[in-house]
Design a protein around this motif. Structure first.
Motif: not given
Length: 385
Positions: A226-247
């Motif tokens: 997941y990334s905040f760079s594109k639709i949120y217009g925050m590319a230069g702030l370098r923030i995103g995430a990864l999502i999966s099963a807890p293990d």
């Protein structure tokens, strides 16, 4: 026709006056007149809650403190809610989607594995995968037969018992192609049946007309980036995430280097972005889709040029120029002199970069109109040489 080898040599040259790629990007970044169509960034946000929340964070000197190492709990919850993945998933906030990609490759792969990607595609994924796996199979997808995307059929033809991970950038950078619900379900079944992982990079998801998450069908076998760079217009702030099963996320956490948390000001902006999304999402989608039409009209006016994927489900697509006789490197340099930054194909393809120019269009309409004018003008001028 321009050969890939000849084009690869041409693409390595920097525009006149620049000695390094960093020097070039410093110039592009600091030129306030530059129209930014070369990195898929979003320039359509006006003054809104995203900006105000970050200004307030700076004013409060939040940056003096380390944030929670895995991300603010509220932010994690909002990302999961945004995706409709509220139960049975865990999430790690990262310094951009790129860090998420690297962490996934590092944790999941070992030297006996191979990885399947596609060409064209986001080549840094191949770069990361090659560091941890035995090899990367980059499948050519630049053709109508496969719909300009990595199909389940192509994966089956190229996978073997050592395939551990399949990369799906969806919608795909640079083409803008997207997967159907049926294709996503088929990939999910394939991952479960063969005990492998799907890396689902959904950076451009919110630009798509219709989008489906593999995680909903194969939660134990999918890592969603997941990334905040594109639709949120925050590319230069370098923030995103990864999502999966807890293990899976617990395993990835064991190799994290940045254990003191992601940029706190960026997280405050991300919180505001998710909360305010209904207020601005429709406007940005409408603008980007309208901008596509303007570019298509200009492309249709250039004999031999065409859009392989139209409409795009991302905020970018490619303009195929191979039948025009104009090298993408040359039109990119022409446009740069007109204060328009676009990207030649070698940035996203080893096999087909000689064919196309990639442009993004999440910018104001008047800037797209300027591109359209100078693209037609430039193609005519370069053809006459």
């Amino acid at each position: 026709m321009i050969s890939p080898k000849k084009y690869a040599r041409a693409a390595k040259r920097l525009p006149e006056g620049f000695k390094t790629i960093n020097e070039f990007f410093n110039y592009v970044y600091n030129d306030d007149e530059m129209i930014w169509m070369g990195q898929n960034t979003n320039h359509l946000h006006e003054e809104n809650d995203i900006m105000y929340s970050m200004l307030e964070s700076v004013k409060n000197k939040d940056y003096c403190k380390y944030p929670p190492p895995e991300g603010f709990p509220e932010l994690k919850d909002l990302i999961l809610q945004d995706l409709g993945l509220t139960e049975g998933y865990d999430i790690l906030v990262t310094a951009g989607g790129t860090e998420s990609l690297y962490l996934c490759m590092n944790d999941i792969l070992d030297p006996t594995n191979n990885v399947i990607t596609c060409d064209p595609g986001y080549l840094i994924i191949d770069n990361f995968a090659s560091r941890f796996a035995d090899h990367v199979k980059s499948i050519p997808i630049y053709n109508k037969e496969c719909g300009y995307k990595l199909t389940p059929e192509l994966v089956r033809e190229n996978m073997d018992e050592n395939t551990k991970l399949i990369s799906l950038v969806d919608p795909l950078n640079p083409l803008g192609s997207c997967y159907t619900k049926g294709e996503i379900k088929e990939f999910a079944d394939m991952a479960i049946d063969n005990d492998l992982y799907l890396l689902h990079d959904i950076t451009y998801r919110d630009f798509a007309r219709d989008h489906h998450l593999v995680a909903k069908y194969a939660p134990e076998n999918t890592v969603t980036v997941y990334s905040f760079s594109k639709i949120y217009g925050m590319a230069g702030l370098r923030i995103g995430a990864l999502i999966s099963a807890p293990d899976v996320v617990d395993s990835i956490k064991t190799i994290v280097i940045n254990d003191l948390g992601t940029n706190v000001v960026a997280q405050k902006g991300a919180l505001a972005a998710l909360k305010s999304k209904p207020e601005w999402l429709g406007r940005i989608r409408d603008t980007t889709r309208g901008n596509q039409k303007i570019i298509k009209e200009a492309v249709d006016n250039v004999e031999g040029a065409y859009l392989p994927v139209y409409p795009s489900d991302g905020n970018m697509f490619v303009i195929d120029l191979v039948e025009t006789g104009v090298e993408p490197v040359n039109i990119a340099e022409y446009l740069l002199k007109k204060k328009i930054f676009a990207r030649e194909g070698a940035y996203t393809s080893k096999l087909f970069g000689h064919r196309y120019l990639r442009v993004s269009f999440s910018i104001p309409q008047e800037q797209v109109e300027k591109f359209a004018f100078h693209f037609e003008e430039g193609m005519k001028a370069l053809r006459s040489k």
